[in-house]
Motif scaffolding. Structure first.
Motif, short mmCIF file in Angstrom:
data_model
loop_
_atom_site.label_atom_id
_atom_site.label_comp_id
_atom_site.label_asym_id
_atom_site.label_seq_id
_atom_site.Cartn_x
_atom_site.Cartn_y
_atom_site.Cartn_z
N LYS A 30 0.87 -1.20 0.03
CA LYS A 30 -0.05 -0.20 0.06
C LYS A 30 1.12 1.32 0.07
N ARG A 31 2.09 1.35 0.67
CA ARG A 31 2.98 2.40 0.75
C ARG A 31 3.51 2.54 -0.85
N ARG A 32 3.74 1.45 -1.37
CA ARG A 32 4.29 1.64 -2.71
C ARG A 32 3.19 2.12 -3.51
N ALA A 33 1.89 1.87 -3.50
CA ALA A 33 0.82 2.27 -4.28
C ALA A 33 0.50 3.84 -4.14
N ILE A 34 0.43 4.07 -2.90
CA ILE A 34 0.10 5.55 -2.43
C ILE A 34 1.45 6.56 -2.67
N THR A 35 2.53 6.07 -2.47
CA THR A 35 3.68 6.79 -3.11
C THR A 35 3.62 7.00 -4.74
N ALA A 36 3.42 6.11 -5.34
CA ALA A 36 3.13 6.39 -7.01
C ALA A 36 1.99 7.08 -7.31
N PHE A 37 0.90 7.05 -6.35
CA PHE A 37 -0.22 8.08 -6.77
C PHE A 37 0.28 9.47 -6.38
N TYR A 38 0.80 9.74 -5.12
CA TYR A 38 1.24 10.81 -4.74
C TYR A 38 2.39 11.52 -5.77
N ALA A 39 3.20 10.58 -6.21
CA ALA A 39 4.19 10.98 -7.40
C ALA A 39 3.51 11.65 -8.65
N PHE A 40 2.25 10.97 -8.86
CA PHE A 40 1.57 11.38 -9.99
C PHE A 40 0.81 12.69 -9.72
N CYS A 41 0.32 12.86 -8.59
CA CYS A 41 -0.32 14.10 -8.17
C CYS A 41 0.90 15.44 -8.45
N ARG A 42 2.09 14.74 -7.80
CA ARG A 42 3.13 15.96 -8.02
C ARG A 42 3.67 16.32 -9.38
N GLU A 43 3.65 15.34 -10.16
CA GLU A 43 4.04 15.46 -11.49
C GLU A 43 2.93 16.44 -12.19
N ILE A 44 1.59 16.27 -12.00
CA ILE A 44 0.61 17.11 -12.45
C ILE A 44 0.73 18.49 -12.12
N ASP A 45 0.92 18.64 -10.60
CA ASP A 45 0.91 20.04 -10.20
C ASP A 45 2.36 20.70 -10.46
N ASP A 46 3.37 20.01 -10.67
CA ASP A 46 4.39 20.75 -11.42
C ASP A 46 4.34 21.34 -12.77
N VAL A 47 3.53 20.62 -13.46
CA VAL A 47 3.31 21.02 -14.84
C VAL A 47 2.88 22.33 -14.73
N VAL A 48 2.26 22.85 -13.93
CA VAL A 48 1.45 24.13 -13.72
C VAL A 48 2.51 24.96 -13.14
N ASP A 49 2.98 24.47 -11.79
CA ASP A 49 3.89 25.56 -11.05
C ASP A 49 5.19 25.82 -11.59
N GLN A 50 5.71 24.91 -12.43
CA GLN A 50 7.04 25.26 -12.94
C GLN A 50 7.08 25.70 -14.45
N SER A 51 6.11 25.96 -14.98
CA SER A 51 5.89 26.37 -16.51
C SER A 51 5.66 27.87 -16.39
N HIS A 52 6.41 28.53 -17.38
CA HIS A 52 6.15 29.95 -17.42
C HIS A 52 5.47 30.33 -18.69
N GLU A 53 4.85 29.32 -19.34
CA GLU A 53 4.23 29.38 -20.58
C GLU A 53 2.80 28.55 -20.49
N PRO A 54 1.85 29.25 -20.49
CA PRO A 54 0.61 28.49 -20.33
C PRO A 54 0.28 27.52 -21.24
N MET A 55 0.65 27.96 -22.38
CA MET A 55 0.30 27.02 -23.83
C MET A 55 1.20 25.61 -23.78
N VAL A 56 2.43 25.89 -23.17
CA VAL A 56 2.97 24.93 -23.00
C VAL A 56 2.58 23.92 -21.86
N ALA A 57 2.22 24.34 -20.95
CA ALA A 57 1.90 23.75 -19.67
C ALA A 57 0.49 23.10 -20.16
N GLY A 58 -0.41 23.80 -20.91
CA GLY A 58 -1.75 23.17 -21.32
C GLY A 58 -1.61 22.02 -22.35
N ALA A 59 -0.42 22.08 -23.01
CA ALA A 59 -0.18 21.09 -24.08
C ALA A 59 0.33 19.81 -22.91
#
Length: 282
Positions: A30-59
């Protein structure tokens, strides 16, 4: 590639984070599963927070939608994060909708930097936090369908606490999540928050936000069926840690414009242990 051998970035659940202590007592699978899920959440969040170009982030978010849909249709994931998560889809009966909702929620930050009222803020919190709680509850071992309502309400409480803690950080990104209707009630504008409003003028706004968060915590706990308390201990640990953070912000007089209030790692561990060993939510 064998998804069982995928190793995620250790920062996905860094030691010292609230997530780390909440998930510390889970069995390995379960720890592996929840860690993978939160890594996914982090990836999605970082797309927005680390991008300075909204069009690039949208893509990029469009690519993630496509990738998520592929994975839930049974195809092999292309991204390591989803590859690590893929075994959990069938094991825990995960559905595609919450994953797509999370992407939709993060996309709001690309196009909208203000919240007009409480209803709009709660819908945003549902997309970026409530559905996270829903998936997490399934991984933890949800048995009763009523637990989903608890998970959504707890997600709201946690997100409101995050918003309160991160007022200055969000303002630096040009975002104000405090509802405009709430600001208006106290003679404050979003532009005042962005320009560095006097702390005392903002305190009544922050106090009302804190009250809303406490109400959401109380509602969440009341919604959790008694039979689910054992399975849902990790979420209850998060509730305990984040609610203590909320109380710390209040006790310090809402200094969120000049500092980021945190709890020590030892305090987080103690709060998590009390839930694990004693079943007590602080």
């Amino acid at each position: 590639m064998d998804s069982s051998k995928v190793h995620l970035n250790p920062q996905a659940m860094a030691e010292g984070s609230s997530f780390y202590y909440a998930f510390l007592f889970l069995p390995p699978e379960k720890r592996r599963a929840i860690t993978a899920f939160y890594a996914f959440c982090r990836e999605i969040d970082d797309v927005v927070d680390q991008s300075h170009e909204p069009m690039v982030a949208g893509a990029k978010l469009m690519w993630w939608r496509s990738e998520v849909s592929r994975v839930f249709s049974g195809e092999v994931a292309q991204h390591p994060t989803l590859l690590a998560l893929q075994p959990s889809i069938q094991a825990y009966g995960l559905q595609v909708r919450p994953f797509l909702d999370l992407i939709d929620g993060c996309e709001i930050d690309l196009n909208q930097t203000r919240m007009q009222d409480w209803a709009q803020l709660e819908q945003y919190c549902h997309l970026v936090a409530g559905v996270v709680g829903e998936v997490s509850a399934q991984i933890f071992g949800q048995q009763d369908p009523a637990t989903t309502a608890y998970a959504h309400r707890l997600g709201l409480a946690l997100q409101l606490t995050n918003i309160l803690r991160d007022v200055a950080e969000d303002a630096n990104r040009g975002r104000v999540y405090l509802p405009q209707t709430l600001l208006n009630q106290h003679g404050v504008q979003a532009s005042d928050v962005l320009s560095g409003i006097d702390e005392d003028r903002l305190k009544p706004v922050l106090a009302e936000l804190a009250d809303r968060a406490h109400t959401a915590y109380d509602e969440a706990l009341s919604l959790l069926p008694a039979s689910e308390w054992k399975n849902q201990k990790p979420g209850l640990m998060m509730a305990s840690i984040y609610r203590q953070l909320l109380r710390q912000i209040q006790a310090k007089g809402y200094p969120v414009l000049r500092e980021r209030v945190t709890l020590s790692p030892l305090r987080k561990f103690w709060l998590a242990w009390k839930v694990q060993a004693l079943g007590r939510v602080s």
